[in-house]
Structures are given as structure tokens and as C-alpha cells.
Write a protein that holds these residues in place. Sequence first.
Motif, PDB file in Angstrom:
ATOM      1  N   ALA A  70     118.388 -43.519 -57.161  1.00  0.00           N
ATOM      2  CA  ALA A  70     118.848 -43.392 -58.546  1.00  0.00           C
ATOM      3  C   ALA A  70     120.348 -43.135 -58.600  1.00  0.00           C
ATOM      4  O   ALA A  70     121.051 -43.643 -59.477  1.00  0.00           O
ATOM      5  CB  ALA A  70     118.082 -42.271 -59.253  1.00  0.00           C
ATOM      6  N   ALA A  71     120.857 -42.337 -57.658  1.00  0.00           N
ATOM      7  CA  ALA A  71     122.294 -42.057 -57.623  1.00  0.00           C
ATOM      8  C   ALA A  71     123.083 -43.336 -57.362  1.00  0.00           C
ATOM      9  O   ALA A  71     124.121 -43.586 -58.000  1.00  0.00           O
ATOM     10  CB  ALA A  71     122.597 -41.011 -56.554  1.00  0.00           C
ATOM     11  N   LEU A  72     122.620 -44.148 -56.430  1.00  0.00           N
ATOM     12  CA  LEU A  72     123.318 -45.401 -56.156  1.00  0.00           C
ATOM     13  C   LEU A  72     123.265 -46.347 -57.351  1.00  0.00           C
ATOM     14  O   LEU A  72     124.257 -47.000 -57.679  1.00  0.00           O
ATOM     15  CB  LEU A  72     122.733 -46.081 -54.917  1.00  0.00           C
ATOM     16  N   ARG A 171     118.361 -54.415 -58.752  1.00  0.00           N
ATOM     17  CA  ARG A 171     118.135 -53.225 -59.573  1.00  0.00           C
ATOM     18  C   ARG A 171     117.229 -52.281 -58.802  1.00  0.00           C
ATOM     19  O   ARG A 171     116.083 -52.608 -58.503  1.00  0.00           O
ATOM     20  CB  ARG A 171     117.468 -53.605 -60.891  1.00  0.00           C
ATOM     21  N   LEU A 172     117.755 -51.107 -58.449  1.00  0.00           N
ATOM     22  CA  LEU A 172     116.980 -50.139 -57.681  1.00  0.00           C
ATOM     23  C   LEU A 172     116.102 -49.326 -58.617  1.00  0.00           C
ATOM     24  O   LEU A 172     116.586 -48.711 -59.569  1.00  0.00           O
ATOM     25  CB  LEU A 172     117.925 -49.209 -56.903  1.00  0.00           C
ATOM     26  N   THR A 173     114.805 -49.325 -58.343  1.00  0.00           N
ATOM     27  CA  THR A 173     113.856 -48.591 -59.185  1.00  0.00           C
ATOM     28  C   THR A 173     113.130 -47.492 -58.426  1.00  0.00           C
ATOM     29  O   THR A 173     112.410 -46.698 -59.027  1.00  0.00           O
ATOM     30  CB  THR A 173     112.800 -49.551 -59.777  1.00  0.00           C
ATOM     31  N   MET A 174     113.283 -47.465 -57.105  1.00  0.00           N
ATOM     32  CA  MET A 174     112.620 -46.440 -56.301  1.00  0.00           C
ATOM     33  C   MET A 174     113.651 -45.359 -55.976  1.00  0.00           C
ATOM     34  O   MET A 174     114.555 -45.573 -55.167  1.00  0.00           O
ATOM     35  CB  MET A 174     112.028 -47.043 -55.029  1.00  0.00           C
ATOM     36  N   PRO A 175     113.553 -44.192 -56.598  1.00  0.00           N
ATOM     37  CA  PRO A 175     114.623 -43.194 -56.494  1.00  0.00           C
ATOM     38  C   PRO A 175     114.686 -42.470 -55.166  1.00  0.00           C
ATOM     39  O   PRO A 175     115.715 -41.958 -54.784  1.00  0.00           O
ATOM     40  CB  PRO A 175     114.308 -42.218 -57.636  1.00  0.00           C
ATOM     41  N   ARG A 176     113.565 -42.392 -54.467  1.00  0.00           N
ATOM     42  CA  ARG A 176     113.598 -41.690 -53.188  1.00  0.00           C
ATOM     43  C   ARG A 176     114.210 -42.585 -52.116  1.00  0.00           C
ATOM     44  O   ARG A 176     114.742 -43.646 -52.395  1.00  0.00           O
ATOM     45  CB  ARG A 176     112.186 -41.242 -52.805  1.00  0.00           C
ATOM     46  N   MET A 177     114.138 -42.168 -50.850  1.00  0.00           N
ATOM     47  CA  MET A 177     114.799 -42.909 -49.785  1.00  0.00           C
ATOM     48  C   MET A 177     114.242 -44.320 -49.582  1.00  0.00           C
ATOM     49  O   MET A 177     114.855 -45.149 -48.928  1.00  0.00           O
ATOM     50  CB  MET A 177     114.710 -42.122 -48.475  1.00  0.00           C
ATOM     51  N   ASN A 214     111.020 -36.987 -40.379  1.00  0.00           N
ATOM     52  CA  ASN A 214     110.021 -37.979 -39.977  1.00  0.00           C
ATOM     53  C   ASN A 214     108.938 -38.136 -41.044  1.00  0.00           C
ATOM     54  O   ASN A 214     108.419 -39.221 -41.266  1.00  0.00           O
ATOM     55  CB  ASN A 214     109.404 -37.563 -38.644  1.00  0.00           C
ATOM     56  N   LEU A 215     108.588 -37.022 -41.736  1.00  0.00           N
ATOM     57  CA  LEU A 215     107.611 -37.114 -42.808  1.00  0.00           C
ATOM     58  C   LEU A 215     108.137 -37.989 -43.936  1.00  0.00           C
ATOM     59  O   LEU A 215     107.403 -38.798 -44.498  1.00  0.00           O
ATOM     60  CB  LEU A 215     107.291 -35.710 -43.344  1.00  0.00           C
ATOM     61  N   ASN A 216     109.415 -37.862 -44.256  1.00  0.00           N
ATOM     62  CA  ASN A 216     110.004 -38.712 -45.282  1.00  0.00           C
ATOM     63  C   ASN A 216     109.917 -40.177 -44.887  1.00  0.00           C
ATOM     64  O   ASN A 216     109.715 -41.051 -45.726  1.00  0.00           O
ATOM     65  CB  ASN A 216     111.469 -38.334 -45.525  1.00  0.00           C
ATOM     66  N   ALA A 217     110.107 -40.455 -43.595  1.00  0.00           N
ATOM     67  CA  ALA A 217     110.017 -41.838 -43.131  1.00  0.00           C
ATOM     68  C   ALA A 217     108.610 -42.385 -43.347  1.00  0.00           C
ATOM     69  O   ALA A 217     108.429 -43.536 -43.752  1.00  0.00           O
ATOM     70  CB  ALA A 217     110.405 -41.920 -41.658  1.00  0.00           C
ATOM     71  N   VAL A 218     107.598 -41.564 -43.082  1.00  0.00           N
ATOM     72  CA  VAL A 218     106.220 -41.980 -43.348  1.00  0.00           C
ATOM     73  C   VAL A 218     106.032 -42.221 -44.846  1.00  0.00           C
ATOM     74  O   VAL A 218     105.396 -43.196 -45.264  1.00  0.00           O
ATOM     75  CB  VAL A 218     105.231 -40.906 -42.845  1.00  0.00           C
ATOM     76  N   ASN A 219     106.598 -41.348 -45.668  1.00  0.00           N
ATOM     77  CA  ASN A 219     106.499 -41.524 -47.114  1.00  0.00           C
ATOM     78  C   ASN A 219     107.150 -42.822 -47.565  1.00  0.00           C
ATOM     79  O   ASN A 219     106.679 -43.488 -48.488  1.00  0.00           O
ATOM     80  CB  ASN A 219     107.161 -40.348 -47.834  1.00  0.00           C
ATOM     81  N   ILE A 220     108.259 -43.196 -46.931  1.00  0.00           N
ATOM     82  CA  ILE A 220     108.936 -44.451 -47.261  1.00  0.00           C
ATOM     83  C   ILE A 220     107.992 -45.622 -47.026  1.00  0.00           C
ATOM     84  O   ILE A 220     107.833 -46.499 -47.874  1.00  0.00           O
ATOM     85  CB  ILE A 220     110.208 -44.618 -46.415  1.00  0.00           C
ATOM     86  N   LEU A 221     107.364 -45.650 -45.848  1.00  0.00           N
ATOM     87  CA  LEU A 221     106.449 -46.745 -45.536  1.00  0.00           C
ATOM     88  C   LEU A 221     105.282 -46.779 -46.518  1.00  0.00           C
ATOM     89  O   LEU A 221     104.845 -47.854 -46.946  1.00  0.00           O
ATOM     90  CB  LEU A 221     105.936 -46.592 -44.103  1.00  0.00           C
ATOM     91  N   PHE A 222     104.781 -45.600 -46.902  1.00  0.00           N
ATOM     92  CA  PHE A 222     103.679 -45.539 -47.864  1.00  0.00           C
ATOM     93  C   PHE A 222     104.123 -46.091 -49.219  1.00  0.00           C
ATOM     94  O   PHE A 222     103.418 -46.901 -49.839  1.00  0.00           O
ATOM     95  CB  PHE A 222     103.192 -44.093 -48.019  1.00  0.00           C
ATOM     96  N   ASP A 223     105.293 -45.649 -49.704  1.00  0.00           N
ATOM     97  CA  ASP A 223     105.804 -46.122 -50.987  1.00  0.00           C
ATOM     98  C   ASP A 223     105.953 -47.633 -50.997  1.00  0.00           C
ATOM     99  O   ASP A 223     105.606 -48.313 -51.969  1.00  0.00           O
ATOM    100  CB  ASP A 223     107.168 -45.487 -51.287  1.00  0.00           C
ATOM    101  N   LEU A 224     106.496 -48.177 -49.903  1.00  0.00           N
ATOM    102  CA  LEU A 224     106.722 -49.617 -49.837  1.00  0.00           C
ATOM    103  C   LEU A 224     105.411 -50.388 -49.769  1.00  0.00           C
ATOM    104  O   LEU A 224     105.265 -51.448 -50.367  1.00  0.00           O
ATOM    105  CB  LEU A 224     107.600 -49.944 -48.634  1.00  0.00           C
TER     106      LEU A 224
END
Length: 232
Positions: A70-72, A171-177, A214-224
Motif C-alpha cells: 500500500a505504501a508503494l 496497480r498493487l492491491t495486496m498490501p502485505r509483502m 520465514n512465517l511471513n514468507a509462508v504467508n506470502i505463498l498462501f496469499d498468492l
Amino acid sequence: MGNGGSYDDVCVIVPVYNEATTIADVVVSLRARFADVVCVDDGSSDESAAIARAAGATVVRHAINQGQGAALQTGFDHVLRNTDATYVVTFDADGQHVVEDAVRMVDTARAEGVDVVLASRFTGTSTEMPAVRRLVLKAGTGFTRWSAKLEVTDTHNGLRVLNRTALRRIRLTMPRMAYASELLSAIVPNGLSYTEVSTTVNYTEYSRAKGQTNLNAVNILFDLAVRRMRAS
């Protein structure tokens, strides 16, 4: 003003969240080469915004923390609405990137006429990268190569260059990493050209503490994965 030189048509966007320790040095080093540095303060609770402004950056603020994506996007919107910049550099606030890498990437964008220039720590240099982090990032790269159909070697690198055409089409719509893979996934469908440049990432104790877990990285894959299923 900074010594923009032949880079007066470049705006550097720095997403900032509680980076009072490093942001002054980052802004000063960037403004030695780029006149226009915009820090998007993403709801920081410290003095990051005031420090960035004192160092010479333009500061745009979110009232609450919304995440780096969202910042970007706020930074991209600012560039399109308020500047005539031809190129945008995205640059992390934790001090892990090298300003001269950003300069080389802008030079590459000009010379090759591409819309997006991506940085790669894996074809370049990464100092003090934790082994587990390397494995997680490699897994993320494999996922993006498969899902986005891009021949890239690094996906969650905060250093990149986009021209104005790319800013208008992405257009970026996913605010997390997960925004980083979202951005890459938008390149081919939007008819954008790209290349990759070898760069350096300097991991410090501070940047490792601020970086994705590393947990955030797992969350990224899940979100995608969820996003891909919804789109299919």
C-alpha cells in the motif's frame, strides 16, 4: 537540493515504517545521486517522518499502517499525480540496498528501453544472509517463475526501477509483502518488458530484524495461491 545530475527525471520511493534508526542515512545517500526522494511513512509511531523530511525527502503519510504494498502504491500515485518523473526507483529504508546499484539500474532502463528493471541478490552479492532465508526466498522465486512466467532469479527484492508506463499499468492491491510477487505477476499480462540486474544486499543485524520472517514468507505463498485460485 541533491546532486540529481542526469537523474532529474527519476523519483525514488522509500516505504517507511518505524525506521528512525536508518532513514536519515538512506535519504542522504540517495539524494547524493537523485534529487527527488519521496518517503511514504506507513503509520510510523516513531520520528521517521520528521527525520526523513529533515534529511531532504518529501514525506507522504498514511494515518495507520497499511503494509509495504500500500505504501508503494501511494508513492506511485504521488509520482503520477504530482511529478513528471520518467522513472521510479523503489528502495528499502533499512539500509540494505546500495545507491550505486539503483543508478546502474536506471542506466539499464534507459539503455535497453525496458519498462521494468529488477534487482537480483542471487546473481549478485548478498552479505550475511541467513541460510534459512535463502532457502525461503529461493522457494518464492520458483513459485513466481511458475505462476508469473518470468525468467527471474529473485522475487522479493525491494530494489527495482519502473518507468511511467509500468506505473500506469500496474496497480498493487495486496498490501502485505505479497505485493512483490503481485507486481511481478502483472508484467506479462500488461505487455511490459523487463530485465534483471545483479545487485548487492547487505544484511545487518538491524535489517535482518526488520526483514520478513520465514512465517511471513509462508504467508506470502498462501496469499498468492488464494489469489490465483480466485482468478481462475
